[in-house]
Enzyme design. Structure first.
Site, PDB file in Angstrom:
ATOM      1  N   LYS A 114       0.862  -1.196   0.000  1.00  0.00           N
ATOM      2  CA  LYS A 114       0.000   0.000   0.000  1.00  0.00           C
ATOM      3  C   LYS A 114       0.889   1.233   0.000  1.00  0.00           C
ATOM      4  CE  LYS A 114      -1.592   2.784   2.809  1.00  0.00           C
ATOM      5  NZ  LYS A 114      -1.546   3.963   1.879  1.00  0.00           N
ATOM      6  N   GLU A 121       9.154   1.296  11.347  1.00  0.00           N
ATOM      7  CA  GLU A 121      10.168   2.354  11.227  1.00  0.00           C
ATOM      8  C   GLU A 121       9.405   3.661  11.337  1.00  0.00           C
ATOM      9  OE1 GLU A 121      11.958   5.307  10.115  1.00  0.00           O
ATOM     10  OE2 GLU A 121      12.063   4.513   8.076  1.00  0.00           O
ATOM     11  N   CYS A 144      12.895  10.936   8.161  1.00  0.00           N
ATOM     12  CA  CYS A 144      12.893  10.607   9.589  1.00  0.00           C
ATOM     13  C   CYS A 144      14.311  10.609  10.145  1.00  0.00           C
ATOM     14  CB  CYS A 144      12.225   9.264   9.816  1.00  0.00           C
ATOM     15  SG  CYS A 144      12.888   7.943   8.801  1.00  0.00           S
ATOM     16  N   GLU A 192       9.062  16.493  15.058  1.00  0.00           N
ATOM     17  CA  GLU A 192       9.740  16.354  13.767  1.00  0.00           C
ATOM     18  C   GLU A 192       9.428  17.576  12.904  1.00  0.00           C
ATOM     19  OE1 GLU A 192      10.667  12.361  11.739  1.00  0.00           O
ATOM     20  OE2 GLU A 192       8.653  12.124  12.525  1.00  0.00           O
TER      21      GLU A 192
END
Length: 490
Positions: A183, A259, A293, A390
């Protein structure tokens, strides 16, 4: 090599790959993909329903037993042919990524090279899934262990590395003998669609890889994860979404690889080679426009070199050229969508309101597209949101420290634990600081350390499991122990 964009987009399948065919959604639904540099729609794709998701799982499960029995050498050869085809189509893949994600073409080419290495690496690992043999300490049994494919997998990839995140999951699954449903992210599905067709062109049997893109992630993932036939889910994305998937995985006791988010510290000690540190900062911060990330999120710089580091880093960022990633000379493309740009702007504005100083940048771009200027901030409060969330954009907040112990305390003061970076010329310090850092990845005097041959993953709320390296294929296997009565046992 000049790519005709219209001709390229015409090559990309727009349907759902279920078994051996690209098909329309069962309800006829579609969704649009836009170019973040212009805001224009570049493609319209079939939007998978829950029924489509289960049809894809059906197609995968139908060939799992046969695929698992295929000799490892044949799986290896398919991956190798995939590697060669991606290399042949490298400029097409790079152009697609720039179109749908925004990164400059030069960076997109770099991702093709990096992402393609997972196909080559796991083509070589496919034939090295060794078990072991021994006897029990009591001498009554001969022990055999075998590594077997874990079974049908759901692979959920993010938007920021459209090719590399697909190859990093698909390649080890193929190598281990697993079937899968992929996906892709709603914002950047075109690269994955073209990659799946490339793997079919490389000889991957129908049903081994199925692709269901769609506007609703939950409509696809929920029914698959509730199905008793699924054995593993691998997800790359935000920690909050990963937490929800882990809760669902617990209901079926699924194998998981997660992750998740990051909040990477970039530590510059007083003895660092500043030329090297600036180069490292450019890689760790500006790779992928900061939308990674692993991107350096907090620059922790010793007070004795902070002014010089900040001034020189700001000067380098002022040299960058903002614009459409397809245009020659552009080094900083747009952020992936309006919401992303607005989030970055909000973090910077809040930091400035709390007393931070803008050395360069600090503003959104003008005109069409979702641009934000490369930015350096100094005097950032240690409790500012920009240091605790982030950023996912081209913004570098600088905080000073005095001692090694303080640097480690600041670096570890986050729930995340993915990437970290250390710049020092002291060998003893390298080992002390690496031991003290609560992160799965440590870059020493380097701002870019990801490699297909190395294990990638984090600790704490940055996830679990590893992708790439020797460890990557093990995530797609289960261990079976066979105990055979020793013929010499009494």
């Amino acid at each position: 090599m000049t790519i005709n964009v219209s001709e390229l987009l015409a090559k990309v399948p727009t349907g759902l790959l279920i078994g051996d065919s690209w098909v329309e959604a069962s309800d006829g639904g579609t969704f649009d993909v836009e170019n973040p540099a212009t805001g224009e729609t570049i493609a319209t794709l079939a939007s998978a329903t829950s029924e489509d998701a289960l049809a894809a799982l059906d197609a995968a499960c139908a060939v799992q037993a046969e695929w698992a029995r295929m000799p490892a050498r044949e799986r290896s050869n398919i991956l190798r042919r995939g590697f060669e085809l991606v290399a042949e189509r490298a400029e097409e893949f790079a152009t697609l990524m720039t179109l749908e994600m925004g990164k400059p073409l030069a960076e997109a080419r770099g991702e093709v090279t990096y992402g393609n290495e997972f196909l080559r690496w796991f083509s070589e690992e496919a034939v090295r899934l060794y078990g072991r043999y021994g006897t029990t300490p009591e001498g009554n049994l001969r022990m055999l262990t075998a590594l077997k494919p874990v079974g049908p997998c759901l692979l959920i990839t993010p938007w920021n590395f459209p090719l590399a995140m697909a190859t990093r999951k698909v390649a080890p699954a193929i190598a281990a003998g697993c079937v899968m449903v992929l996906k892709p992210a709603r914002l950047t599905p075109l690269t994955s669609q073209y990659f799946a067709q490339t793997m079919l062109d490389a000889g991957l049997p129908a049903g081994v890889l199925n692709v269901v893109s769609g506007a609703s992630a939950s409509a696809i993932s929920n029914p698959i994860m509730e199905d008793d036939r699924l054995r593993k889910v691998s997800f790359t994305g935000s920690t909050p979404v990963g937490q929800q998937l882990l809760k669902k995985a617990a209901d079926k006791v699924l194998r998981t690889s997660m992750e998740l988010g990051g909040n990477a510290p970039f530590i510059v000690f007083e003895d660092a080679d500043l030329d090297l540190a600036i180069e490292g900062a450019m890689g760790a911060k500006m790779r992928n426009i900061g939308e990674a990330c692993t991107a350096a999120n907090r620059f922790l710089v010793h007070e004795s070199v902070a002014d010089e580091f900040g001034r020189r880093f700001a000067a380098r960022l002022e040299e960058q050229v903002l614009g459409n990633g397809l245009d020659e000379g552009v080094t900083v493309g747009p952020l992936v969508e309006e919401k992303a740009r607005d989030s970055v702007a909000s973090l910077v504005d809040a930091a400035v309101a709390e007393g931070a100083t803008v050395l360069t940048g600090g503003k959104a771009g003008t005109g069409a597209g979702y641009f934000y200027e490369p930015t350096v901030l100094t005097g950032v409060s240690t409790d500012a949101a920009i240091l605790n969330e982030e950023i996912f954009g081209p913004v570098a907040p600088i905080v000073t420290f005095q001692t090694e112990e303080e640097a480690l305390r600041l670096a570890n003061s986050t729930e995340y634990g993915l990437a970290s970076y250390v710049f020092t010329q002291d060998t003893s310090r390298i080992f002390r600081v690496s031991d003290g850092l609560e992160f799965g990845l440590v870059g020493v005097n380097s701002g870019v350390i990801s490699n297909a041959a190395a294990p990638f993953g984090g600790v704490k709320q940055s996830g679990m499991g590893r992708e790439g390296g020797l460890e990557g294929i093990e995530e797609y296997t289960s261990v079976q122990y066979i105990g055979i009565r020793d013929p010499y046992a009494g």
